[in-house]
Design a protein around this motif. Structure first.
Motif, short mmCIF file in Angstrom:
data_model
loop_
_atom_site.label_atom_id
_atom_site.label_comp_id
_atom_site.label_asym_id
_atom_site.label_seq_id
_atom_site.Cartn_x
_atom_site.Cartn_y
_atom_site.Cartn_z
N LEU A 84 -115.24 39.52 -11.32
CA LEU A 84 -115.83 38.18 -11.25
C LEU A 84 -114.74 37.11 -11.27
N GLU A 85 -113.71 37.31 -12.04
CA GLU A 85 -112.62 36.34 -12.10
C GLU A 85 -111.90 36.24 -10.75
N HIS A 86 -111.66 37.40 -10.11
CA HIS A 86 -111.01 37.39 -8.79
C HIS A 86 -111.92 36.75 -7.75
N ASN A 87 -113.24 37.03 -7.83
CA ASN A 87 -114.17 36.43 -6.87
C ASN A 87 -114.19 34.91 -7.00
N ARG A 88 -114.17 34.42 -8.21
CA ARG A 88 -114.17 32.97 -8.42
C ARG A 88 -112.87 32.34 -7.94
N ALA A 89 -111.77 33.07 -8.10
CA ALA A 89 -110.50 32.53 -7.63
C ALA A 89 -110.44 32.47 -6.11
N ALA A 90 -111.14 33.40 -5.44
CA ALA A 90 -111.10 33.44 -3.97
C ALA A 90 -112.21 32.62 -3.34
N ALA A 91 -113.24 32.23 -4.11
CA ALA A 91 -114.38 31.51 -3.55
C ALA A 91 -114.08 30.02 -3.39
N THR A 92 -114.69 29.41 -2.34
CA THR A 92 -114.54 27.96 -2.15
C THR A 92 -115.30 27.17 -3.21
N GLU A 93 -116.44 27.74 -3.67
CA GLU A 93 -117.19 27.14 -4.76
C GLU A 93 -117.28 28.17 -5.90
N PRO A 94 -116.31 28.14 -6.83
CA PRO A 94 -116.26 29.17 -7.88
C PRO A 94 -117.53 29.26 -8.71
N SER A 95 -118.25 28.14 -8.85
CA SER A 95 -119.44 28.17 -9.70
C SER A 95 -120.55 29.01 -9.10
N LYS A 96 -120.52 29.22 -7.78
CA LYS A 96 -121.57 29.99 -7.13
C LYS A 96 -121.24 31.48 -7.02
N ALA A 97 -120.08 31.86 -7.47
CA ALA A 97 -119.72 33.29 -7.43
C ALA A 97 -120.59 34.06 -8.41
N ILE A 98 -121.14 35.17 -7.97
CA ILE A 98 -122.05 35.96 -8.81
C ILE A 98 -121.31 37.18 -9.37
N ARG A 99 -121.81 37.63 -10.49
CA ARG A 99 -121.21 38.80 -11.15
C ARG A 99 -121.57 40.06 -10.36
N PRO A 100 -120.61 40.93 -10.10
CA PRO A 100 -120.92 42.17 -9.37
C PRO A 100 -121.68 43.14 -10.26
N LYS A 101 -122.44 43.99 -9.62
CA LYS A 101 -123.14 45.03 -10.36
C LYS A 101 -122.15 46.11 -10.78
N PRO A 102 -122.30 46.65 -11.99
CA PRO A 102 -121.34 47.66 -12.45
C PRO A 102 -121.31 48.90 -11.58
N VAL A 103 -122.48 49.31 -11.07
CA VAL A 103 -122.55 50.50 -10.22
C VAL A 103 -123.48 50.19 -9.07
N VAL A 104 -123.40 51.01 -8.04
CA VAL A 104 -124.24 50.83 -6.86
C VAL A 104 -124.99 52.12 -6.61
N GLY A 105 -126.25 52.01 -6.28
CA GLY A 105 -127.02 53.19 -5.95
C GLY A 105 -128.21 53.34 -6.87
N ARG A 106 -129.15 54.13 -6.44
CA ARG A 106 -130.35 54.36 -7.22
C ARG A 106 -130.03 55.27 -8.41
N GLY A 107 -130.72 55.03 -9.48
CA GLY A 107 -130.56 55.88 -10.66
C GLY A 107 -129.24 55.73 -11.36
N HIS A 108 -128.62 54.54 -11.27
CA HIS A 108 -127.29 54.40 -11.88
C HIS A 108 -127.37 54.49 -13.41
N ARG A 109 -128.50 54.09 -13.97
CA ARG A 109 -128.62 54.20 -15.43
C ARG A 109 -128.62 55.67 -15.87
N TRP A 110 -129.31 56.49 -15.10
CA TRP A 110 -129.27 57.91 -15.43
C TRP A 110 -127.89 58.49 -15.22
N HIS A 111 -127.17 58.02 -14.24
CA HIS A 111 -125.79 58.47 -14.04
C HIS A 111 -124.92 58.10 -15.24
N PHE A 112 -125.11 56.88 -15.72
CA PHE A 112 -124.33 56.43 -16.87
C PHE A 112 -124.68 57.27 -18.11
N ARG A 113 -125.95 57.52 -18.30
CA ARG A 113 -126.35 58.32 -19.46
C ARG A 113 -125.83 59.74 -19.36
#
Length: 778
Positions: free
Chosen positions: A162-191
């Motif tokens: 998120l810090e790198h995204n804000r540094a690279a974005a033209t409007e840092p306030s609109k940068a969104i936090r990335p999801k920790p994982v991608v894909g279905r069932g990521h919670r079960w993967h984490f568990r």
């Protein structure tokens, strides 16, 4: 719920659990109440609706105050107890730092600090406690800490992205936090990853624990007393005749003991109680009015190296029947080892050496840890001239000791033996005259200048019966003026008191007529645990009695002047179903201490032999015998417990209540599954199910109304098809079903919110459907 928000909650829970564990280990409920309340309030103050962290300058002042408190605790500690004071002070310091960090503004740096401090505090708690309850809390803490650390890794990575995204974005306030994982069932993967890492860590920990047990010569002075600085309650190596016990003492277990004879367990609920001696006190100080062990007796203490096979303290004739006690001393508050009178053998793989005194036969530990397992044996009947043979036997084990060379000097022993444990210093003439008059009533007399007489055993029995029959046992000692001696007041005036006064009175009368007598402090073992086949000795089971030398060939014998009925009543264990639960818990804690806390080289060898035996296939006959023993145990379990009718009734009600609760829980789970299927929510993640289930509750209400009137939706039929089928059969009656189904689809698949307009429409359609169904039934 996002993983980052979940991390904040788990980090907060980890800190609180660490505080609870440390306060329990330190046996400080007041600190638990204060620190736990302040720590729990931190979530509302910082994370609540109007939460704001404390300013940095406030937390800095608090940190300085925590440092000051730690210094005060360190320098205010009593001499000889500094190691424990240091551990407790550091634990308090880390605890207050964590609480301050909970109230402060937290970046990843503060979160890392609070997690590290929490782990350090658990290490300090582990030094202070060997309790099974703490062990369970520690296991839960490890699981919680593992999940928290993994989530912290996700959070720190997400923050960096998120810090790198804000540094690279033209409007840092609109940068969104990335999801920790991608894909279905990521919670079960984490568990799954958490469980896998946890199992690997557990396997490594168990392997290290088994391969590297506690060393035989371990010396841990920190566990020699509890964190509050108190020595073990109940038992004492000094007896003050002026002080009063005041109560029956605590119920905390001190030791467990099994008694064997010819390799058979001879314990049982209906057997007389056992006396486990600890300290032998031969000197009475008329100024302090207390019994203690004299310095001249201490000079005869010997240090005996203790090999794994044990040490024979005195040779016994062949085929002499002996009793063997397997003792688990749960937590050491002193250096005394509890045994029966006249021990002949001692063995412990937890000790490298023991202290033994051939004069008073007291056993002590020199390098014990917080929990200790040892075996001690003694002859069933006292042996002739056993004290002299003790000295000879000890000499063979410690011939290079200067103390031994003094002890082997027969002239030194002769002069010491004649004066040992003799003479009464307070109003001796009065006590002697009183004792001789009592003996005269039974046709006995004794020359006070004689060391031994043929009537000493009979005299000791007469004096013991005199106290048992003519004195009153009480839990409190009478108040005595400062200028009066409590033992004299007990003998001539009050004639009532606790066991310390009974023992002191008997010793005073015996010594006043020239007999050798000493007061012994220890424990009464009367509470038998049939689940584990051992006796549980608690702090409240502390007791005092007397040992009297009844002459050559008869040696020292035990005499307890306390009335037996009163003694049995005081130490009788509680009955009822609560006692059954306590026995189960005590057995679990006993197994914890023997298997985990006191795990040593001997235990490790037994484990390794068992593993090797299993790998090699074992013995089929042994397996059959093992299964047979398990079956016999469960078959005889009611006989072991011997519950009365009321206890069985209560136990039956508890079992029925548990069965009803389990059936109700199963029913709730089945209904919940049916509702999820009806709402078509089974394929969604669990977090989304809850919210949608709440918003779609109206659809379940509609289905319940229809089912009460005989309209059931098959599990294979879709909601829209079911509504359309009903509307085609009777449009005027089931139009509300179509409308409600449309709203169901809008919320379930169209991701619409349950706003005020939809709530009003749902309420109107449900009322319309209810009226239509009622009219139809009428």
């Amino acid at each position: 719920m996002s993983l980052i928000y979940q991390f904040r909650r788990l980090a907060f829970a980890q800190v609180l659990l660490g505080i609870v564990a440390f306060c329990l280990a330190a046996q400080n409920p007041g600190m638990l109440l204060v620190a736990g309340s302040i720590g729990a309030l931190a979530w509302y103050v910082t994370e609540g609706p109007n939460g704001r962290p404390l300013p940095r300058w406030v937390t800095n002042i608090g940190a300085l105050a925590a440092v000051a408190w730690m210094l005060v605790e360190l320098f205010a500690g009593e001499g000889g107890q500094q190691p424990v004071d240091m551990v407790v002070a550091m634990g308090h310091f880390t605890m207050w730092l964590q609480i301050l960090l909970l109230y402060s503004e937290k970046t990843n740096r503060e979160y890392a600090q609070v997690l590290v401090l929490s782990v350090l505090q658990m290490i300090a708690a582990s030094v202070l406690s060997v309790s099974m309850v703490y062990g369970v809390i520690l296991a839960a803490y490890c699981v919680l800490a593992l999940v928290t650390v993994l989530l912290f890794h996700f959070k720190s990575t997400s923050d960096k992205v998120l810090e790198h995204n804000r540094a690279a974005a033209t409007e840092p306030s609109k940068a969104i936090r990335p999801k920790p994982v991608v894909g279905r069932g990521h919670r079960w993967h984490f568990r799954f990853m958490t469980v896998a890492v946890g199992l690997m860590c557990t396997a490594v920990a168990v392997a290290v624990f088994v391969i590297s047990p506690r060393a035989d010569d371990t010396h841990n002075p920190i566990t020699a007393r509890d964190a509050s600085g108190r020595t073990e309650a109940g038992f004492s190596q000094q007896v003050s005749t002026r002080s009063s016990p005041g109560s029956r003492g605590g119920r905390e277990p001190v030791l467990n003991v099994r008694f064997y004879m010819h390799e058979m367990n001879i314990g049982g609920e209906n057997r007389p109680p056992w006396l486990l001696r600890g300290a032998a006190l031969d000197q009475y100080n008329q100024v302090t009015q207390a019994w203690s062990r004299s310095r001249s007796t201490n000079a005869h203490d010997f240090r005996l190296s203790l090999p794994s096979e044990g040490v024979t303290l005195v040779d016994l004739p062949e085929n002499t029947p002996t009793i063997e006690a397997h003792v688990t001393l749960r937590q050491l508050g002193h250096n005394v080892l509890f045994t029966h009178h006249l021990p002949s053998f001692v063995q412990s793989s937890s000790l490298a050496a023991v202290g033994f005194n051939a004069v008073d036969q007291q056993l002590t530990s020199e390098d014990a840890s917080g929990a200790l397992v040892y075996t001690v044996a003694w002859p069933v009947a006292p042996q002739e001239n056993v004290v002299e043979r003790y000295r000879e036997q000890v000499g063979r084990h410690a011939s290079d000791s200067e103390m031994l060379r003094q002890a082997r000097d027969s002239q030194l022993f002769e002069s010491f033996d004649r004066d040992y444990a003799r003479g009464w210093p307070v109003q001796r003439g009065r006590v002697t005259e009183y004792t001789q008059a009592l003996l005269a009533e039974h046709g006995l007399s004794r020359d006070p200048e004689a060391l031994h007489t043929d009537d000493d055993a009979a005299i000791a029995r007469v004096l013991t019966d005199y106290f048992r029959e003519g004195f009153t046992y009480k839990l409190t000692n009478p108040d005595v003026p400062d200028h009066q001696d409590p033992v004299i007041q007990f003998l001539f005036d009050h004639r009532s008191g606790h066991c310390e006064l009974f023992a002191s009175g008997l010793a005073a009368m015996a010594r006043s007529i020239g007999m050798q007598a000493r007061v012994v402090t220890g424990y009464v073992a009367s509470e038998y645990n049939p689940v584990g086949g051992y006796y549980v000795v608690r702090q409240r089971n502390a007791h005092a009695w007397v040992e009297i030398n009844t002459g050559p060939g008869q040696t020292w014998r035990t005499f307890d002047p306390t009335p037996p009925a009163d003694l049995a009543e005081e130490h009788r264990p509680r009955a009822g179903w609560r006692m059954v639960l306590r026995q189960l818990y005590d057995h679990a804690e006993f197994a914890w201490i023997r298997s985990v806390v006191a795990f040593d080289q001997r235990s490790r060898q037994a484990v390794m032999d068992g593993i090797q035996h299993t790998i090699q296939g074992g013995d089929e006959a042994e397996g059959v015998n093992w299964l047979k023993e398990v079956g016999e145990f469960f078959r005889d379990l009611p006989d072991y417990w011997r519950l009365d009718r009321i206890s069985w009734t209560i136990a039956g009600l508890i079992v029925v209540a548990i069965g009803i609760c389990l059936a109700y829980l199963a029913r709730l789970l089945v209904l919940r599954r049916q509702r999820l299927v009806a709402l078509q929510l089974t394929a969604l993640p669990r977090a989304k199910r809850r919210g949608l289930a709440r918003r779609l509750r109206f659809y379940l209400t509609m289905l319940d109304m229809l089912e009460r009137h005989g309209y059931h939706r098959p599990s294979w039929q879709s909601p829209f098809s079911f509504a359309q089928e009903l509307a085609e059969a009777n449009p005027m009656r089931f139009d509300p079903v179509v409308a409600l189904t449309e709203i169901f689809y809008e919320i379930r698949f169209g991701h619409r919110e349950l706003d005020g307009d939809r709530k009003r429409r749902i309420s109107a359609h449900l009322k319309q459907l209810e009226h239509a169904l009622v009219r139809t039934r009428g």
